[in-house]
Scaffold this active site. Structure first.
Site, PDB file in Angstrom:
ATOM      1  N   TYR A 256       0.963  -1.197   0.206  1.00 37.53           N
ATOM      2  CA  TYR A 256       0.213  -0.057  -0.357  1.00 37.53           C
ATOM      3  C   TYR A 256       0.665   1.084   0.199  1.00 37.53           C
ATOM      4  O   TYR A 256       2.600   1.490   0.268  1.00 37.53           O
ATOM      5  CB  TYR A 256      -0.954   0.336   1.098  1.00 37.53           C
ATOM      6  CG  TYR A 256      -1.964  -1.606   0.427  1.00 37.53           C
ATOM      7  CD1 TYR A 256      -3.091  -0.671   0.381  1.00 37.53           C
ATOM      8  CD2 TYR A 256      -1.575  -2.636   1.129  1.00 37.53           C
ATOM      9  CE1 TYR A 256      -3.889  -2.242   0.307  1.00 37.53           C
ATOM     10  CE2 TYR A 256      -2.652  -3.460   1.410  1.00 37.53           C
ATOM     11  CZ  TYR A 256      -3.510  -3.228   0.757  1.00 37.53           C
ATOM     12  OH  TYR A 256      -4.141  -3.801   0.502  1.00 37.53           O
ATOM     13  N   CYS A 257       0.305   2.462  -0.347  1.00 37.59           N
ATOM     14  CA  CYS A 257       1.128   4.182  -0.267  1.00 37.59           C
ATOM     15  C   CYS A 257       2.026   4.156  -0.021  1.00 37.59           C
ATOM     16  O   CYS A 257       1.669   3.551   1.719  1.00 37.59           O
ATOM     17  CB  CYS A 257      -0.158   4.815  -0.344  1.00 37.59           C
ATOM     18  SG  CYS A 257       0.711   5.956  -0.657  1.00 37.59           S
ATOM     19  N   PRO A 258       2.820   4.691   0.322  1.00 43.64           N
ATOM     20  CA  PRO A 258       3.214   4.911  -0.858  1.00 43.64           C
ATOM     21  C   PRO A 258       4.227   4.140  -2.519  1.00 43.64           C
ATOM     22  O   PRO A 258       4.568   4.004  -2.898  1.00 43.64           O
ATOM     23  CB  PRO A 258       4.431   5.729  -0.898  1.00 43.64           C
ATOM     24  CG  PRO A 258       4.913   5.578   0.579  1.00 43.64           C
ATOM     25  CD  PRO A 258       3.832   4.948   1.250  1.00 43.64           C
ATOM     26  N   ILE A 259       4.489   2.527  -1.597  1.00 41.68           N
ATOM     27  CA  ILE A 259       5.653   0.889  -1.574  1.00 41.68           C
ATOM     28  C   ILE A 259       5.183   1.342  -3.492  1.00 41.68           C
ATOM     29  O   ILE A 259       5.956   1.310  -4.099  1.00 41.68           O
ATOM     30  CB  ILE A 259       4.843   0.501  -1.294  1.00 41.68           C
ATOM     31  CG1 ILE A 259       5.348  -0.039   0.325  1.00 41.68           C
ATOM     32  CG2 ILE A 259       5.927  -0.452  -1.891  1.00 41.68           C
ATOM     33  CD1 ILE A 259       7.140   0.654   0.541  1.00 41.68           C
TER      34      ILE A 259
ATOM     35  N   ASP B 147      -3.802  -1.660  -4.698  1.00 40.39           N
ATOM     36  CA  ASP B 147      -4.092  -0.588  -3.477  1.00 40.39           C
ATOM     37  C   ASP B 147      -5.058   0.470  -4.271  1.00 40.39           C
ATOM     38  O   ASP B 147      -4.351   1.075  -5.118  1.00 40.39           O
ATOM     39  CB  ASP B 147      -2.983   0.636  -3.132  1.00 40.39           C
ATOM     40  CG  ASP B 147      -2.860   1.920  -2.541  1.00 40.39           C
ATOM     41  OD1 ASP B 147      -4.011   1.807  -2.445  1.00 40.39           O
ATOM     42  OD2 ASP B 147      -1.588   2.182  -2.003  1.00 40.39           O
TER      43      ASP B 147
END
Length: 80
Positions: free
Chosen positions: A19-22, A46
């Site tokens: 999930y954010c920011p990955i 995501d």
């Protein structure tokens, strides 16, 4: 996260479960090290990427060739 190359040379970047920011960070990292003309399919789940991935493509001046949504998974085909 995994990265694989299909027979046609398209790279699959599997970011399911991140999930954010990955997803955006890993996609940017991949595109930064890629040659012009490289095509990557980014697979993620995501929902934030529906906004973030087009913004990333605009910032990096790369083309989002295709977007697909299947059963809660998002597939972005991007050409550098």
């Amino acid at each position: 996260m995994s990265e694989s190359v299909s027979e046609d040379g398209t790279v699959l970047l599997d970011l399911l479960g991140f999930y954010c920011p990955i997803p955006v960070h890993e996609t940017r990292k991949f595109l930064d090290k890629s040659d012009s003309g490289t095509i990557v399919k980014v697979l993620c789940d995501d929902p934030e990427t529906k906004h973030d991935m087009p913004a990333l493509c605009n910032r990096l001046n790369v083309k989002m060739v295709k977007f697909e949504e299947r059963s809660g998974e998002f597939i972005y085909t991007i050409k550098k």
